[in-house]
Design a protein around this motif. Sequence first.
Motif, PDB file in Angstrom:
ATOM      1  N   PRO A 116      -0.019  -0.418  12.444  1.00 11.24           N
ATOM      2  CA  PRO A 116       0.110  -0.414  10.871  1.00 11.24           C
ATOM      3  C   PRO A 116       0.615   1.160  10.480  1.00 11.24           C
ATOM      4  O   PRO A 116       0.266   2.017  11.331  1.00 11.24           O
ATOM      5  N   ALA A 121      -8.926  -2.372   7.160  1.00  5.85           N
ATOM      6  CA  ALA A 121      -9.055  -1.467   8.341  1.00  5.85           C
ATOM      7  C   ALA A 121     -10.403  -1.584   8.997  1.00  5.85           C
ATOM      8  O   ALA A 121     -10.504  -1.968  10.206  1.00  5.85           O
ATOM      9  N   ASN A 150      -3.413   4.161  -2.868  1.00  2.00           N
ATOM     10  CA  ASN A 150      -3.339   4.090  -1.249  1.00  2.00           C
ATOM     11  C   ASN A 150      -3.932   5.528  -0.764  1.00  2.00           C
ATOM     12  O   ASN A 150      -3.769   6.512  -1.262  1.00  2.00           O
ATOM     13  N   CYS A 165       0.717  -1.246  -0.093  1.00  2.00           N
ATOM     14  CA  CYS A 165      -0.066   0.054  -0.083  1.00  2.00           C
ATOM     15  C   CYS A 165       0.748   1.212   0.106  1.00  2.00           C
ATOM     16  O   CYS A 165       0.564   2.327  -0.492  1.00  2.00           O
ATOM     17  N   SER A 166       1.817   1.226   0.601  1.00  5.33           N
ATOM     18  CA  SER A 166       2.768   2.444   0.675  1.00  5.33           C
ATOM     19  C   SER A 166       3.203   3.208  -0.486  1.00  5.33           C
ATOM     20  O   SER A 166       3.716   4.057  -0.589  1.00  5.33           O
ATOM     21  N   GLN A 194      -8.007  -1.876   0.946  1.00 11.28           N
ATOM     22  CA  GLN A 194      -7.203  -1.469   2.238  1.00 11.28           C
ATOM     23  C   GLN A 194      -8.256  -0.847   3.296  1.00 11.28           C
ATOM     24  O   GLN A 194      -8.198  -1.012   4.276  1.00 11.28           O
ATOM     25  N   ASP A 202      -4.920  -5.774  11.457  1.00 17.09           N
ATOM     26  CA  ASP A 202      -3.764  -5.204  11.533  1.00 17.09           C
ATOM     27  C   ASP A 202      -2.552  -5.941  11.181  1.00 17.09           C
ATOM     28  O   ASP A 202      -1.380  -5.650  11.379  1.00 17.09           O
ATOM     29  N   PHE A 235       0.332  -4.575  16.970  1.00 18.97           N
ATOM     30  CA  PHE A 235       0.728  -4.308  15.665  1.00 18.97           C
ATOM     31  C   PHE A 235       0.287  -2.832  15.534  1.00 18.97           C
ATOM     32  O   PHE A 235      -0.857  -2.304  15.854  1.00 18.97           O
ATOM     33  N   GLN A 265     -10.507   2.144  14.172  1.00 23.57           N
ATOM     34  CA  GLN A 265     -10.602   1.623  12.853  1.00 23.57           C
ATOM     35  C   GLN A 265      -9.708   2.685  11.939  1.00 23.57           C
ATOM     36  O   GLN A 265      -8.828   2.282  11.093  1.00 23.57           O
ATOM     37  N   LEU A 305      -5.834   2.157  11.706  1.00 24.01           N
ATOM     38  CA  LEU A 305      -5.494   0.867  11.216  1.00 24.01           C
ATOM     39  C   LEU A 305      -4.875   0.649   9.904  1.00 24.01           C
ATOM     40  O   LEU A 305      -4.589  -0.580   9.675  1.00 24.01           O
ATOM     41  N   SER A 306      -5.233   1.534   9.022  1.00 24.95           N
ATOM     42  CA  SER A 306      -4.702   1.087   7.608  1.00 24.95           C
ATOM     43  C   SER A 306      -3.523   0.965   7.267  1.00 24.95           C
ATOM     44  O   SER A 306      -2.720   1.705   7.937  1.00 24.95           O
ATOM     45  N   PHE A 307      -3.071   0.056   6.367  1.00 21.86           N
ATOM     46  CA  PHE A 307      -1.802  -0.103   5.867  1.00 21.86           C
ATOM     47  C   PHE A 307      -1.355   1.065   5.046  1.00 21.86           C
ATOM     48  O   PHE A 307      -2.434   1.734   4.376  1.00 21.86           O
ATOM     49  N   GLY A 308      -0.014   1.321   4.895  1.00 19.13           N
ATOM     50  CA  GLY A 308       0.311   2.359   3.888  1.00 19.13           C
ATOM     51  C   GLY A 308       0.192   3.624   4.464  1.00 19.13           C
ATOM     52  O   GLY A 308       0.059   3.932   5.335  1.00 19.13           O
ATOM     53  N   CYS A 355       2.848   3.346   7.079  1.00 16.98           N
ATOM     54  CA  CYS A 355       4.175   3.446   6.365  1.00 16.98           C
ATOM     55  C   CYS A 355       4.640   5.102   6.178  1.00 16.98           C
ATOM     56  O   CYS A 355       4.180   5.428   5.410  1.00 16.98           O
TER      57      CYS A 355
END
Lengths: 236, 176
Positions: free
Chosen positions: B144, A116, A106, A100-101, A112, A121, B142, B170, B173-176, B146
């Motif tokens: 999350p 969430a 993104n 995703c990064s 994605q 997680d 965790f 929530q 919590l997202s990735f990225g 980046c």
Amino acid sequence: MPALTLTIDGRLVSSRAGETLLQVIRGNGIDLPTLCYLEGLSPRGGCRLCMVEVAGREKPQAACVTPAEEGMVVTTGSERLQRYRRQIVELLLAERNHTCSVCVVNGQCELQSLAARFGIDHVRYAYLSPRLPLDASHQRFGMDPGRCVLCARCVRTCDEVEGAHTLDLRGRGVRSCISIDLNEPWGRSETCTTCGKCVQSCPTGALFEKWTARGEKVRAPELIPRILAWRETHER
Amino acid sequence: MKGERTNRLRVATLWLSGCSGCHMSLLDTDEFLLKLAEAIDLVHSPLADAPKFPSGVDLVLIEGGVGTEHDLERALLARSRSRQVVSLGDCAITGNVPALRNPLDREAIIREVYGVAWQPERLPALLPAVLPLHRVIAVDLFIPGCPPEPERIRTVLTAIIRGEAPQLPQEMLSFG
Ligand code: SF4
Ligand code: SF4
Ligand code: SF4
Ligand code: FES
């Protein structure tokens, strides 16, 4: 049109004959998750995120392809359903290469945000990390199968809305891939009209406009139902 | 006094295959750092002058995926000496950017990057794939992102310092 009466999450609701469970459930303000469903396209019943429990039926049913019936008793958010939905999204994340990064979508990606929403997680399954080359041969669009969830929204959009049927699915199971014409590079397609509707229908970063960087994909999936509604009123 | 017993948390941080962005995000928690300084002892970290990973650690925050044999050794040691392990950021949780190499051929990448100058003995050996931390050791929490936004780190650490069970909402919590 005859009216039906159903029970959804303990509440009595009415619906018109011919509606799917998804239409009735969303029509009553319940935010049932979906991924392969896109308003206006024929339903596919592929991702199973919309599944609900129907009393008397042992297996969960995909609400987007299940017709509403008189007297149905439906549960949309049991502990079992939540567990299954979480598993599905984790498996989708493990199946391809979701970074995703560095992804074009993104922050606006449906996968994605589902992750969430379901409290994911981390992914408990081993990542498959398949080697799937990117198709950058088209003049305007790119395709990264590493981000594809095989929802076939693009396939149905290209066929049902644009009428080109450039895109289709090939292969089986996790090895399925979107293919272009008879498995040509996109840039050599003779049927693609470069309309870009597939890019707009895609819930992830698998299809994108070229020269977009991290988080820059502009999404407008509502374009597809809007085009169809416009046709309804203008082409009769 | 040396060896004095306090009720301050013994916290360590570790930097595996990552860009140090997660550590930067920790430093970006601004005035929370002052609170943190009151509540913890930083016993081992790239940010502290303490080269050996000590024993009896209460909490270790680990940034980065497990990409080399050296990463793996350090992760195992940290686990064996810490009560709670936190995966800090996407690289630790998913493999993320370092794991972009996973679908590719490891030897070909080494040749491409280091060319003929490659001296294997100078580099820690690359594992066949960059693994999420929880694939090699048990992970308790965790965070999350980046990098994970400072707010996420603050939320988790605040709960831990208070002795509560951290729960990210929530939207964190997202990735990225
Ligand atoms: S498509 Fe992109 S943003 Fe969506 S889950 Fe995959 S990598 Fe992440
Ligand atoms: S750009 Fe239009 S015609 Fe070409 S593949 Fe996509 S939907 Fe089909
Ligand atoms: S390319 Fe996009 S729209 Fe097409 S199947 Fe893959 S994820 Fe779905
Ligand atoms: S939305 Fe119903 S199965 Fe995908």
